[in-house]
Design a protein around this motif. Structure first.
Motif, PDB file in Angstrom:
ATOM      1  N   ILE A  52     -40.090 -34.284 -16.550  1.00  0.00           N
ATOM      2  CA  ILE A  52     -38.646 -34.452 -16.777  1.00  0.00           C
ATOM      3  C   ILE A  52     -38.213 -33.683 -18.022  1.00  0.00           C
ATOM      4  N   SER A  53     -38.995 -33.768 -19.072  1.00  0.00           N
ATOM      5  CA  SER A  53     -38.655 -33.021 -20.292  1.00  0.00           C
ATOM      6  C   SER A  53     -38.727 -31.523 -20.055  1.00  0.00           C
ATOM      7  N   ILE A  58     -35.751 -26.367 -19.326  1.00  0.00           N
ATOM      8  CA  ILE A  58     -35.421 -25.192 -18.514  1.00  0.00           C
ATOM      9  C   ILE A  58     -33.931 -25.169 -18.174  1.00  0.00           C
ATOM     10  N   ARG A  59     -33.332 -26.349 -17.917  1.00  0.00           N
ATOM     11  CA  ARG A  59     -31.896 -26.403 -17.614  1.00  0.00           C
ATOM     12  C   ARG A  59     -31.067 -25.894 -18.777  1.00  0.00           C
ATOM     13  N   LYS A  60     -31.415 -26.287 -19.989  1.00  0.00           N
ATOM     14  CA  LYS A  60     -30.679 -25.818 -21.162  1.00  0.00           C
ATOM     15  C   LYS A  60     -30.843 -24.303 -21.356  1.00  0.00           C
ATOM     16  N   MET A  61     -32.056 -23.811 -21.105  1.00  0.00           N
ATOM     17  CA  MET A  61     -32.295 -22.376 -21.270  1.00  0.00           C
ATOM     18  C   MET A  61     -31.514 -21.571 -20.232  1.00  0.00           C
ATOM     19  N   VAL A  62     -31.463 -22.050 -19.000  1.00  0.00           N
ATOM     20  CA  VAL A  62     -30.719 -21.335 -17.954  1.00  0.00           C
ATOM     21  C   VAL A  62     -29.223 -21.381 -18.228  1.00  0.00           C
ATOM     22  N   MET A  63     -28.731 -22.531 -18.699  1.00  0.00           N
ATOM     23  CA  MET A  63     -27.304 -22.651 -19.001  1.00  0.00           C
ATOM     24  C   MET A  63     -26.898 -21.662 -20.094  1.00  0.00           C
TER      25      MET A  63
END
Length: 380
Positions: A52-53, A58-63
């Protein structure tokens, strides 16, 4: 490489691994997996976290990356992607070396060095097939475009334009609140697996194949490929410490080594004659030049109080402390210029013998002693 490798490769249709069989629908001639390797290296820090972490990282990096890419595309000076423009300019420079023959319609016969290709601007094809695979005009097509007074930039595929690139990054990721406010499900929570600590440091680098080349590291050079010669038996293949024929060395080599060692010791100790140590003889006194570290005074073999040498050039008191001297190692069985030397112990023995003899003489002649005492008092 091997005949079996050819059979294994032919089991896969050449459409997937040979540029000669590509259809040209993908508008790209890249056949490697560098995109996967780049993404794998981009998330190398996030991979160390739990699932989950890791996904949150990865979500923050892609955003953030979507925003960075949109800003980069808006800074383009032309309507074409920079790398496509760079490749087009390179083909434009090579088009100067081409020569063509026109058929009066849309067909051109272009000669480039020893090769000859046909170009058709109406169907946008070239037998060199680079234009079909990349949708960027090759040097042969550009030569035909210059002859027909057309701009090569207008023949680049629309997939390399700014509008298409911005459309790839138009979707954004919406921000998310913290884990505390996430919706909860009634299912049983999935707990982490049992932690099992493996020996050694965990590996973070990619596992390489057995046929993959490994970069050489800087450090000590290997002795592989060099011929090693034994200094004892003069044979190739081993060193002196692993020599199995110690008696094979010539007598001349032994004499030469002995002579060199004697000359070296002779220069270090200022004309010291080296003699082999024999256990049944009386030990001779070792000689060496010692320098005072503070005053620079030189002394011949101060040694221990019982081994201090008395010479004509002695500049220090007999029996004084020698802690301030830089002592060197003393050899066995040495003589100073081939002469016997007198140690402090021998000198003290001589002085004690002289005092005993004087006491005996005074005990035999008491009158002489009284007269000498009266003379001393008169002088005082």
């Amino acid at each position: 490489m091997r005949a079996t490798s050819t059979n294994d490769l032919l089991e896969i249709p050449p459409l997937h691994w040979s540029c000669a069989y590509f259809t040209g629908d993908s508008k790209c001639d890249v056949v490697d997996n560098n995109l996967v390797e780049a993404f794998n290296g981009w998330i190398v820090d996030a991979r160390c976290h739990p699932i989950i972490s890791m996904l949150e990282e990865i979500r923050k990096m892609v955003m953030q990356r979507l925003h960075v890419k949109r800003s980069w595309v808006n800074k383009w000076k032309t309507n074409i992607a920079p790398r496509a423009q760079q490749k087009l300019e390179k083909n434009m420079e090579l088009s100067v070396q081409c020569q063509l023959v026109w058929n009066g319609d849309g067909g051109f016969e272009v000669t480039h060095g020893e090769n000859q290709h046909t170009v058709n601007l109406n169907t946008m094809q070239c037998t060199y097939r680079e234009w079909k695979l990349t949708r960027i005009p090759c040097c042969h097509a550009i030569c035909a475009m210059y002859h027909d007074s057309k701009e090569p930039q207008t023949f680049i595929s629309e997939w390399y334009t700014k509008e298409r690139c911005l459309a790839s990054y138009k979707h954004v990721l919406q921000p998310v609140r913290g884990k505390k406010f996430w919706p909860k499900r009634e299912d049983d929570p999935i707990g982490p697996p049992k932690l099992k600590v493996m020996p050694g440091r965990p590996k973070k680098k990619r596992r390489k194949d057995k046929d993959e080349t490994v970069k050489q590291k800087y450090g000590k050079l290997s002795s592989a490929g060099f011929k090693i010669t034994c200094s004892n038996c003069k044979q190739v293949g081993h060193r002196k410490n692993k020599c199995t024929n110690p008696g094979q060395a010539s007598q001349s080599d032994n004499n030469a080594r002995t002579t060199r060692s004697m000359e070296r010791k002779f220069n270090e100790t200022e004309t010291i004659a080296v003699r082999p140590f024999v256990s049944n003889k009386k030990r001779q006194v070792g000689i060496g030049i010692y320098t005072d570290l503070r005053t620079g005074e030189q002394t011949l073999n101060p040694g221990l109080p019982s081994e201090q040498v008395v010479t004509r050039v002695a500049k220090r008191k007999i029996g004084a402390s020698t802690s301030q001297y830089n002592h060197a190692s003393k050899g066995l069985g040495l003589k100073w210029r081939g002469k016997q030397v007198v140690t402090t112990r021998q000198l003290q023995q001589q002085q004690s013998d002289q005092r005993r003899q004087s006491k005996r003489r005074t005990s035999q002649n008491p009158l002489d002693t009284q007269s000498s005492q009266t003379d001393a008092n008169a002088n005082n």
